[in-house]
Design a protein around this motif. Sequence first.
Motif, PDB file in Angstrom:
ATOM      1  N   PRO A 239       0.808  -1.234   0.000  1.00 50.29           N
ATOM      2  CA  PRO A 239       0.000   0.000   0.000  1.00 50.29           C
ATOM      3  C   PRO A 239       0.835   1.274   0.000  1.00 50.29           C
ATOM      4  N   MET A 240       1.996   1.256   0.694  1.00 49.03           N
ATOM      5  CA  MET A 240       2.834   2.445   0.735  1.00 49.03           C
ATOM      6  C   MET A 240       3.659   2.606  -0.539  1.00 49.03           C
ATOM      7  N   ALA A 241       3.751   1.540  -1.344  1.00 53.14           N
ATOM      8  CA  ALA A 241       4.484   1.629  -2.608  1.00 53.14           C
ATOM      9  C   ALA A 241       3.579   2.025  -3.763  1.00 53.14           C
ATOM     10  N   ILE A 242       2.253   1.971  -3.562  1.00 49.59           N
ATOM     11  CA  ILE A 242       1.312   2.285  -4.634  1.00 49.59           C
ATOM     12  C   ILE A 242       1.537   3.688  -5.220  1.00 49.59           C
ATOM     13  N   PRO A 243       1.790   4.728  -4.396  1.00 50.44           N
ATOM     14  CA  PRO A 243       2.053   6.042  -4.997  1.00 50.44           C
ATOM     15  C   PRO A 243       3.221   6.035  -5.976  1.00 50.44           C
ATOM     16  N   GLY A 244       4.257   5.255  -5.688  1.00 51.55           N
ATOM     17  CA  GLY A 244       5.379   5.150  -6.619  1.00 51.55           C
ATOM     18  C   GLY A 244       4.988   4.451  -7.901  1.00 51.55           C
ATOM     19  N   VAL A 245       4.147   3.418  -7.793  1.00 52.60           N
ATOM     20  CA  VAL A 245       3.657   2.716  -8.986  1.00 52.60           C
ATOM     21  C   VAL A 245       2.826   3.669  -9.845  1.00 52.60           C
ATOM     22  N   VAL A 246       1.955   4.434  -9.175  1.00 49.75           N
ATOM     23  CA  VAL A 246       1.118   5.392  -9.908  1.00 49.75           C
ATOM     24  C   VAL A 246       1.973   6.455 -10.582  1.00 49.75           C
ATOM     25  N   ALA A 247       2.964   6.977  -9.850  1.00 49.30           N
ATOM     26  CA  ALA A 247       3.844   7.997 -10.427  1.00 49.30           C
ATOM     27  C   ALA A 247       4.596   7.450 -11.635  1.00 49.30           C
ATOM     28  N   GLY A 248       5.096   6.216 -11.523  1.00 43.35           N
ATOM     29  CA  GLY A 248       5.789   5.618 -12.659  1.00 43.35           C
ATOM     30  C   GLY A 248       4.862   5.351 -13.825  1.00 43.35           C
ATOM     31  N   SER A 249       3.630   4.920 -13.527  1.00 46.07           N
ATOM     32  CA  SER A 249       2.685   4.626 -14.600  1.00 46.07           C
ATOM     33  C   SER A 249       2.261   5.882 -15.345  1.00 46.07           C
ATOM     34  N   ILE A 250       2.301   7.022 -14.666  1.00 46.05           N
ATOM     35  CA  ILE A 250       1.999   8.280 -15.361  1.00 46.05           C
ATOM     36  C   ILE A 250       3.006   8.501 -16.487  1.00 46.05           C
ATOM     37  N   PHE A 251       4.277   8.218 -16.203  1.00 40.67           N
ATOM     38  CA  PHE A 251       5.307   8.355 -17.236  1.00 40.67           C
ATOM     39  C   PHE A 251       5.097   7.335 -18.354  1.00 40.67           C
ATOM     40  N   THR A 252       4.992   6.057 -17.993  1.00 36.80           N
ATOM     41  CA  THR A 252       4.885   5.024 -19.019  1.00 36.80           C
ATOM     42  C   THR A 252       3.609   5.183 -19.836  1.00 36.80           C
ATOM     43  N   PHE A 253       2.514   5.516 -19.180  1.00 35.82           N
ATOM     44  CA  PHE A 253       1.229   5.654 -19.864  1.00 35.82           C
ATOM     45  C   PHE A 253       1.244   6.833 -20.827  1.00 35.82           C
ATOM     46  N   SER A 254       1.683   7.992 -20.337  1.00 34.54           N
ATOM     47  CA  SER A 254       1.651   9.192 -21.176  1.00 34.54           C
ATOM     48  C   SER A 254       2.681   9.122 -22.293  1.00 34.54           C
ATOM     49  N   LEU A 255       3.869   8.599 -22.023  1.00 31.14           N
ATOM     50  CA  LEU A 255       4.896   8.507 -23.057  1.00 31.14           C
ATOM     51  C   LEU A 255       4.495   7.528 -24.167  1.00 31.14           C
ATOM     52  N   THR A 256       3.832   6.440 -23.794  1.00 32.26           N
ATOM     53  CA  THR A 256       3.363   5.495 -24.808  1.00 32.26           C
ATOM     54  C   THR A 256       2.252   6.108 -25.652  1.00 32.26           C
ATOM     55  N   LEU A 257       1.371   6.874 -25.017  1.00 34.43           N
ATOM     56  CA  LEU A 257       0.271   7.501 -25.749  1.00 34.43           C
ATOM     57  C   LEU A 257       0.775   8.430 -26.852  1.00 34.43           C
ATOM     58  N   GLY A 258       1.845   9.157 -26.565  1.00 33.25           N
ATOM     59  CA  GLY A 258       2.302  10.165 -27.517  1.00 33.25           C
ATOM     60  C   GLY A 258       3.418   9.735 -28.436  1.00 33.25           C
ATOM     61  N   ASP A 259       3.967   8.531 -28.243  1.00 34.42           N
ATOM     62  CA  ASP A 259       5.114   8.109 -29.050  1.00 34.42           C
ATOM     63  C   ASP A 259       4.696   7.770 -30.477  1.00 34.42           C
ATOM     64  N   PHE A 260       5.528   8.148 -31.434  1.00 35.51           N
ATOM     65  CA  PHE A 260       5.256   7.804 -32.832  1.00 35.51           C
ATOM     66  C   PHE A 260       6.442   7.115 -33.515  1.00 35.51           C
ATOM     67  N   ILE A 261       7.600   7.112 -32.862  1.00 39.61           N
ATOM     68  CA  ILE A 261       8.787   6.515 -33.481  1.00 39.61           C
ATOM     69  C   ILE A 261       8.742   4.991 -33.390  1.00 39.61           C
ATOM     70  N   ILE A 262       8.470   4.458 -32.195  1.00 40.14           N
ATOM     71  CA  ILE A 262       8.414   3.007 -32.033  1.00 40.14           C
ATOM     72  C   ILE A 262       7.324   2.385 -32.908  1.00 40.14           C
ATOM     73  N   PRO A 263       6.091   2.923 -32.926  1.00 40.97           N
ATOM     74  CA  PRO A 263       5.080   2.345 -33.829  1.00 40.97           C
ATOM     75  C   PRO A 263       5.461   2.434 -35.300  1.00 40.97           C
ATOM     76  N   GLN A 264       6.299   3.397 -35.650  1.00 42.71           N
ATOM     77  CA  GLN A 264       6.695   3.557 -37.042  1.00 42.71           C
ATOM     78  C   GLN A 264       7.805   2.580 -37.436  1.00 42.71           C
ATOM     79  N   LEU A 265       8.684   2.245 -36.488  1.00 42.66           N
ATOM     80  CA  LEU A 265       9.835   1.405 -36.797  1.00 42.66           C
ATOM     81  C   LEU A 265       9.641  -0.052 -36.427  1.00 42.66           C
ATOM     82  N   ILE A 266       8.823  -0.325 -35.423  1.00 45.14           N
ATOM     83  CA  ILE A 266       8.637  -1.682 -34.919  1.00 45.14           C
ATOM     84  C   ILE A 266       7.183  -2.088 -35.126  1.00 45.14           C
ATOM     85  N   GLY A 267       6.982  -3.311 -35.613  1.00 48.59           N
ATOM     86  CA  GLY A 267       5.639  -3.853 -35.691  1.00 48.59           C
ATOM     87  C   GLY A 267       4.968  -3.632 -37.024  1.00 48.59           C
ATOM     88  N   PRO A 268       3.666  -3.988 -37.096  1.00 48.24           N
ATOM     89  CA  PRO A 268       2.904  -3.823 -38.337  1.00 48.24           C
ATOM     90  C   PRO A 268       2.609  -2.360 -38.608  1.00 48.24           C
TER      91      PRO A 268
END
Length: 317
Positions: A239-268
């Motif tokens: 429970p005391m680590a959840i704020p750190g998980v949320v803070a980290g997920s803000i980075f991973t979630f938002s950066l994935t939402l806006g990224d265009f290089i990886i979808p352009q170079l990797i995958g279909p």
Amino acid sequence: MSSMAISRNGTTAKNGLGRRISALLYRKPVLTLLLLLTPPLLWFGVVYLGSLLALVLQSGYTFDDFTMQVTPVWTLANYQALFDSTNLDIILRTLFMALAVSLMSALLAFPLAYYMARHARGAEKAFFYVAVMLPMWASYIVKVYAWTVLLAKGGISWWLIEKLGITPAYEWMLALPHVGGTTLATSNFGRFWVFVYIWLPFMILPIQAALERVPENLIAASSDLGARPWQTFGYVILPMAIPGVVAGSIFTFSLTLGDFIIPQLIGPSGLYIGNMVYTMQGSIGNMPMAAAFTVVPIVLISIYLAISKRLGAFDAL
């Protein structure tokens, strides 16, 4: 003699002015705070919020497909177009990828962050810090291109799959509708792992910082009261680590939402929000539609932050 007196008088006047200014700022802390905050607040208000406001305004402009010109005539057609089947599919694809990347990053980051916070000491902890930070010092483009080689047929991943004897299972997985591709480098599964690799440090460090703040006396008290290790972990540490998980997920979630290089170079060839913004603004010149697509991650992140705050995830930050 006179020049020395003038110099001395000038220095004295400057010192006296400096002392008066220091005394004024000491007596009026609000004025001191205002002077310190005015430059960054001006930057934040004018440049950052002003840019967002301009973006939202442009998302309501009209784009003429025939003349390829943007006219400042307000319309909701751009936002209505977001709900077309094609555009909605792009938004949902990006959203699910961002959620999956955040979840996997948290699962991979937590054990390492836990060891760094609770067990590593001295040089060992420094080693882990450097190991986590080192990929962030390398060029983003170079790392993505390196992964195209690692995931390609004939690369390290293919060699490992052949050595493990799981080639039939690997080919079956690639044939799944939502995975797609002939190799990991041309599949959504490979794209997913590249996202996880690129953003993983942004998840490890916030979780590690949150675990560092867990008081030792709480863990000792839990043990003294008869709690087993898994109970201490589930009721005290997690429970005391959840704020750190949320803070980290803000980075991973938002950066994935806006990224265009990886979808352009990797995958279909499936488009993501970042690709649509780049295509609409750069190739077509449809700035209003590009701005409307840009508003989508802003709305999604705002909803995510509101839910996190509602659940009390930021109380310990």
